[in-house]
Write an enzyme that holds these catalytic residues in place. Sequence first.
Site, PDB file in Angstrom:
ATOM      1  N   GLU A   1      44.214  48.041  42.708  1.00  0.00           N
ATOM      2  CA  GLU A   1      43.171  48.366  41.734  1.00  0.00           C
ATOM      3  C   GLU A   1      42.018  47.378  41.856  1.00  0.00           C
ATOM      4  O   GLU A   1      42.202  46.162  41.742  1.00  0.00           O
ATOM      5  CB  GLU A   1      43.749  48.309  40.312  1.00  0.00           C
ATOM      6  CG  GLU A   1      42.711  48.337  39.187  1.00  0.00           C
ATOM      7  CD  GLU A   1      41.917  49.641  39.133  1.00  0.00           C
ATOM      8  OE1 GLU A   1      40.846  49.659  38.505  1.00  0.00           O
ATOM      9  OE2 GLU A   1      42.381  50.637  39.723  1.00  0.00           O
TER      10      GLU A   1
ATOM     11  N   ASP B   1      46.598  46.942  31.397  1.00  0.00           N
ATOM     12  CA  ASP B   1      45.851  47.854  32.263  1.00  0.00           C
ATOM     13  C   ASP B   1      46.595  48.098  33.571  1.00  0.00           C
ATOM     14  O   ASP B   1      46.642  49.226  34.078  1.00  0.00           O
ATOM     15  CB  ASP B   1      44.455  47.283  32.551  1.00  0.00           C
ATOM     16  CG  ASP B   1      43.548  47.327  31.330  1.00  0.00           C
ATOM     17  OD1 ASP B   1      43.834  48.124  30.411  1.00  0.00           O
ATOM     18  OD2 ASP B   1      42.576  46.560  31.289  1.00  0.00           O
TER      19      ASP B   1
END
Length: 659
Positions: free
Chosen positions: A452, A529
């Site tokens: 990510e 997250d």
Amino acid sequence: MEINEMTDMTKSEKAYDGDQIQVLEGLEAVRKRPGMYIGSTGPRGLHHLVYEIVDNSIDEALAGFCDKIDVRLLPGNVVCVADNGRGIPVGVQHKTGLPAVTVVFTILHAGGKFGGGSYKVSGGLHGVGASVVNALSTWLEVEVVSEGTLYFQRFERGHAVTPLENRGPAPAGRQRGTTVRFQADPEIFKETIVYEYDVLQKRLREQAFLNAGVNIHLTDERPPEDRSGEEQDREIPYENVFCYEGGIRSFVEFINASKDVIHPDVIHFSAVAEDENSTAEVAMQYTDSYQEQILSFANNIHTTDGGTHEEGFKRSLTRVMNDYARKYNILKDSDKNLSGEDVREGLSCVISVKLKEAQFEGQTKAKLGNTEMSALVSSLVYNKMMTYLEENPATARTIFDKALSASRAREAARKARDLARRKNALETTTLPGKLADCQSRNVEETEIYIVEGDSAGGSAKGGRDRKFQAILPLWGKMLNVEKARLDKVYSNEKLLPVVMALGTGIGEDFDLSKLRYGKIIIMADADVDGSHIRTLLLTFFFRFMRPLVEEGHVYLAQPPLFRITKGKRHYYAFSDQQRDQIMAELGSGYDIQRYKGLGEMDPEQLWETTMNPATRTMRRVEVEDALEADEVFTILMGDKVEPRRDFIIKNAKEANWDV
């Protein structure tokens, strides 16, 4: 050296004569090669011992002689299984001259399931269950109550150490039945002999659904030190009772508990074959989900790979839905037929067949091979489903609206796929622009890190071994595929690069042989997250590329949480407990860095801690139970808030919180 070794091998080959042939007596073969009989000597094989004994009690229930089964986990991880069936026969088996109960526990392929008339239907295909459990146990004791008399015998590692003893009148309230107590042998099960209550609970609940009215009582009486880690703080005894008068209808309701159904009633059919040697039963209900969930069973054995009964169901459901739609002008003459995927979208279904001579493909009994079951199930579904649709037009309309919507989405997905191909987006020769590919093309050694963010991606690219490690940074908004159909995937800028990089295609086009990387490693930050990203990607793989998970190609990277420095030496901790241990060992004079994200590590640190095969720690994602996995994904990623809140509260103690 090599020449000498070759010479020794030649001598060994020449010595291969009659004296080299080993004859394993009695149950020695089971102890020599236990994996041939129970699959493995790990946790799965350990729990299989319990299933084998319980299945014998279930067979008594199928024969109509048992309605109560009691399973207890006792101190020392001793298992006790008791039923109120007829009891294993105690009379002499004339061929061996031994009591029948002794024969059942000491001789392979001995039992009442080989055409003697004792069992019309049985899940015990090979008749080896009781003897195998005996062979793989340190000790086993059996009690049989027959005609009010109690009989007892003890075995150790497969051998009878006492004769069958008549212990006189049975205790009050015990008129008949069999009780088996055993302790798994740590010489065989070297990894663990600790049973997991939750694993047994799932299996026994399933058996209660499949055998309507049978009462199965599971109790854990072990002290905390005899339990697995997450089960140690439960009260003693810990117990559940499973009994479902609704049978597989209740099973479907259980499956759909965390989903939104589109019609209230569970559709249920059953039929008996003309020769009365087999039966078929189907329960089904549609939900607003985009995935189908079909569970099939034969003689209470979960046929995970389907078989003739499942094939008959699918074929007949597609045919009856199209015939009804044509008959009542839901489909016009110019319309194409609905596909099988269209009519099964959102369907939760349980298929259960019971037959006299079950034929399974493979040792694991994962696929039913009896061709006659295809015709029985197909006829049942076509006739009964047509009648149901005609008698319930409102529900029929709701189901067809769902199927037609699925058909339109499938066509939209085809167009989106074709458009993407015309743009070369899905061709195997075209790779996403941000992919840093590896040099090797050997799938056995290649791996791709899905990372990510560009910052972490930059560190990963700098720290990797270019020969076999590829890096794919993700960007943009990721789609929650639990709430989306296939056509939405093709237009998602975050998921499409993953599809392009892996090369397998998705959905109906998925082809595992085209996989470009042997390991697919999700590397995300150790925060909320990052957990969300991992869950979204895992949902995508499970729903649209499930073989990647089933075949063990998907991994989760485990980056460290802390870097502890003292002088010129660095230590990495992957948990709070490990951090505290290192701090205690160092004493004082150290500095601690808490990594908030992968991007905070320089390439050398990321390689050393997370990417170097010699030093890294990874978790492989496995699907032990497809039903449980489906339920968890539905709860976590679906629309219902209440089940998700309950799941989080129940599992919060196992989470790693960063405050």
